[in-house]
Design a protein around this motif. Structure first.
Motif, PDB file in Angstrom:
ATOM      1  N   ALA A  76     -16.407 -26.825 -21.835  1.00 15.88           N
ATOM      2  CA  ALA A  76     -17.409 -26.051 -22.568  1.00 15.88           C
ATOM      3  C   ALA A  76     -18.767 -26.737 -22.469  1.00 15.88           C
ATOM      4  O   ALA A  76     -18.845 -27.958 -22.307  1.00 15.88           O
ATOM      5  CB  ALA A  76     -16.990 -25.907 -24.019  1.00 15.88           C
ATOM      6  N   SER A  77     -19.805 -25.950 -22.610  1.00 16.73           N
ATOM      7  CA  SER A  77     -21.157 -26.520 -22.498  1.00 16.73           C
ATOM      8  C   SER A  77     -21.554 -27.294 -23.742  1.00 16.73           C
ATOM      9  O   SER A  77     -22.503 -28.059 -23.719  1.00 16.73           O
ATOM     10  CB  SER A  77     -22.167 -25.399 -22.227  1.00 16.73           C
ATOM     11  N   ASN A  78     -20.829 -27.061 -24.860  1.00 14.45           N
ATOM     12  CA  ASN A  78     -21.127 -27.828 -26.074  1.00 14.45           C
ATOM     13  C   ASN A  78     -19.849 -27.929 -26.913  1.00 14.45           C
ATOM     14  O   ASN A  78     -18.865 -27.229 -26.676  1.00 14.45           O
ATOM     15  CB  ASN A  78     -22.252 -27.169 -26.871  1.00 14.45           C
ATOM     16  N   ALA A  79     -19.908 -28.786 -27.899  1.00 17.15           N
ATOM     17  CA  ALA A  79     -18.717 -29.086 -28.691  1.00 17.15           C
ATOM     18  C   ALA A  79     -18.291 -27.928 -29.579  1.00 17.15           C
ATOM     19  O   ALA A  79     -17.177 -27.918 -30.095  1.00 17.15           O
ATOM     20  CB  ALA A  79     -18.977 -30.324 -29.554  1.00 17.15           C
ATOM     21  N   GLU A  80     -19.166 -26.968 -29.770  1.00 21.98           N
ATOM     22  CA  GLU A  80     -18.867 -25.853 -30.664  1.00 21.98           C
ATOM     23  C   GLU A  80     -18.185 -24.701 -29.941  1.00 21.98           C
ATOM     24  O   GLU A  80     -17.902 -23.671 -30.544  1.00 21.98           O
ATOM     25  CB  GLU A  80     -20.170 -25.328 -31.306  1.00 21.98           C
ATOM     26  N   SER A  81     -17.976 -24.842 -28.656  1.00 25.74           N
ATOM     27  CA  SER A  81     -17.445 -23.728 -27.868  1.00 25.74           C
ATOM     28  C   SER A  81     -16.172 -24.133 -27.142  1.00 25.74           C
ATOM     29  O   SER A  81     -15.878 -25.322 -26.992  1.00 25.74           O
ATOM     30  CB  SER A  81     -18.482 -23.265 -26.839  1.00 25.74           C
ATOM     31  N   GLU A 102     -16.863 -18.324 -21.750  1.00 26.81           N
ATOM     32  CA  GLU A 102     -17.045 -19.391 -22.740  1.00 26.81           C
ATOM     33  C   GLU A 102     -17.407 -18.743 -24.069  1.00 26.81           C
ATOM     34  O   GLU A 102     -18.183 -17.790 -24.114  1.00 26.81           O
ATOM     35  CB  GLU A 102     -18.159 -20.347 -22.314  1.00 26.81           C
ATOM     36  N   LEU A 141     -18.165 -19.321 -28.380  1.00 27.79           N
ATOM     37  CA  LEU A 141     -18.374 -20.142 -29.563  1.00 27.79           C
ATOM     38  C   LEU A 141     -17.131 -20.050 -30.431  1.00 27.79           C
ATOM     39  O   LEU A 141     -16.565 -18.972 -30.605  1.00 27.79           O
ATOM     40  CB  LEU A 141     -19.586 -19.617 -30.328  1.00 27.79           C
ATOM     41  N   HIS A 187     -16.337 -25.214 -39.357  1.00 24.71           N
ATOM     42  CA  HIS A 187     -17.376 -26.014 -38.703  1.00 24.71           C
ATOM     43  C   HIS A 187     -16.869 -27.419 -38.365  1.00 24.71           C
ATOM     44  O   HIS A 187     -17.486 -28.422 -38.724  1.00 24.71           O
ATOM     45  CB  HIS A 187     -18.627 -26.079 -39.572  1.00 24.71           C
TER      46      HIS A 187
END
Lengths: 269, 186
Positions: B153-158, B180, B182, A240
């Motif tokens: 990516a559309s978010n920092a987790e991907s 894309e 996760l 994470h």
């Protein structure tokens, strides 16, 4: 007087900007082979990325569309449930001398060699006057932020031989992707090059769903003689956003999420 | 008055240097990618004849189209919870990789290594590096064997979706498209 004041201000700003350019130029990193704007050398072969059957879990009789990665019928090794906390009597980071009978998917490319590619990354990413640990951290960070996961299975029936490790490492550094075996192999080559002899560990990790999954990472020997675990892929994909929780760790710190046969590897204490 | 000018000058220089310092610290993360000039989400497809394929569809739909004559391999993923699965259609020269999506599997990568496949901009196996650059611009990432074109990516987790080209003898030898994804557990 106002004109003089404005003139001095403008001159000062110009000087400031010029200073910035000079400063920026001074810290510009050396050219990298990874983001070059000029076409690179022509490779002589392409890497095989065709997936093949995982030797430990896939029951099918996969026939890969590309022949360079042959599946193995070797059954999965069953590591011990927990690592030993006792020092290993004869730990060795030297890989098996037996050559792999199944070549992996490493491409061959013109004047590009594993050594030159690894040296280029180290030159670009590692602090020149950094400690060994700082340099290992730098290449770890580069790997975590650059490499992508790609399911490509590997025949481990002969273990992580020198030849196999080099092939997997070269595949990874030239394609920027790979499975855990590939990324661990590249980490080993980086560590070896930085004077921290490493061995690729064949073990398991604990997935969030509670299942133990076959996995590979490395143990390195640092310049003070101590051994530490490094897991690039787990650091990227299962922490994470805290990959350093998988960098230069002890057995105790790793055993919650990893298991391996402690008799086969140095103790990380 | 001279002292006042000197003070102003000193302040201006200080601000200028502060700006320089921030530039130095702002080392870009490789995960923060810049999109190539000629590359967009509409390029994340592969065509064969009049049929066009893309990721993020259920593998059941692919099997319905290509048939049951595929080579299958699977393994527990060491990157994600669940199984890595690959469906290889040797006759069609394409492999589909999937990731779990509930009870189903969704295509996360397409990889073509032969035949008449081409990208939406007409890059085929055999196209040159120069033709690829002409079509898509400079790659986001490049090695001696690969060009990667990656969308942010559309978010920092991907990690962003990508189009990539493998080269052999200065010609495209394989083309891949990834969705894309996760990073980590799903």
């Amino acid at each position: 007087m106002k004109r003089v004041f404005a003139l001095i201000l403008a001159a000062a700003l110009l000087l400031g900007c010029a200073g910035c350019e000079s400063f920026g130029g001074a810290i510009t990193p050396p050219p990298s082979p990874w983001n070059s704007t000029t076409p690179t050398e022509t490779p002589s072969e392409t890497p095989s990325t065709a997936p093949s059957e995982d030797p430990s879990t896939a029951p099918s009789t996969d026939v890969s569309t590309e022949p360079s990665e042959a599946p193995s019928d070797e059954p999965s090794e069953e590591p011990s449930a927990a690592p030993s906390t006792e020092p290993s009597t004869a730990p060795s980071v030297a890989p098996s001398a037996a050559p792999s009978t199944e070549p992996s998917s490493a491409p061959v490319s013109g004047d590009s060699t594993l050594e030159t590619e690894v040296a280029a990354i180290i030159a670009k990413e590692c602090p020149a006057n950094g400690t060994q640990a700082e340099k290992i951290t730098a290449v770890f960070d580069w790997m975590v932020s650059t490499l992508k996961y790609k399911y490509v299975t590997v025949d481990l029936s002969n273990g992580y031989t020198d030849e196999l490790v080099d092939e997997l490492a070269y595949y990874t550094i030239t394609t920027l992707r790979g499975a855990c075996e590939h990324q661990a192999s590249l980490m080993k080559v980086f560590a070896d090059t930085l004077g921290a002899p490493a061995v690729v560990v064949k073990g398991d990790f604990l997935a969030e769903d509670g299942t133990w999954t076959e996995h590979g990472w490395v143990i390195v020997q640092l310049e003070d003689g101590s051994y530490r675990h490094i897991d690039v892929l787990f650091g990227r994909n299962h922490t994470h956003g805290k990959p350093h929780t998988m960098l230069l760790k002890t057995d105790e710190e790793f055993k919650a999420t990893h298991r391996w046969n402690a008799d086969d590897y140095p103790a990380c204490e | 008055m001279k002292k006042f000018f000197a003070l102003i000058l000193a302040l201006v220089m200080c601000f200028a240097l502060v700006g320089c310092g921030e530039d130095e610290k702002a080392s870009p993360s490789p995960d923060v990618v810049e999109t190539a000039a000629g590359f967009s989400a509409s390029d994340l497809t592969l065509k064969n004849g009049d049929k066009e394929y893309k990721c993020d569809v259920y593998i059941d739909d692919i099997i319905a189209d290509f048939g049951e004559n595929y080579v299958y391999s699977e393994a527990m993923s060491c990157a994600y919870d669940g199984m890595d699965k690959v469906y290889g259609y040797a006759d069609a020269n394409i492999d589909f990789s999937t990731r779990p999506d509930g009870d189903k599997d969704i295509v996360c990568e397409m990889y073509v290594h032969g035949g008449d496949w081409e990208t939406s901009k007409g890059i085929k196996l055999g196209s040159s590096r120069e033709q690829v650059i002409e079509a898509y611009g400079e790659p986001t990432q490049e090695t001696n064997l690969m060009f990667y074109y990656i969308l942010p990516a559309s978010n920092a987790e991907s990690e962003g979706a990508s189009l990539y080209f493998e080269f052999a003898n200065n010609a495209v030898s394989a083309i891949g498209v990834t969705a894309e994804q996760l990073i980590g557990e799903e």
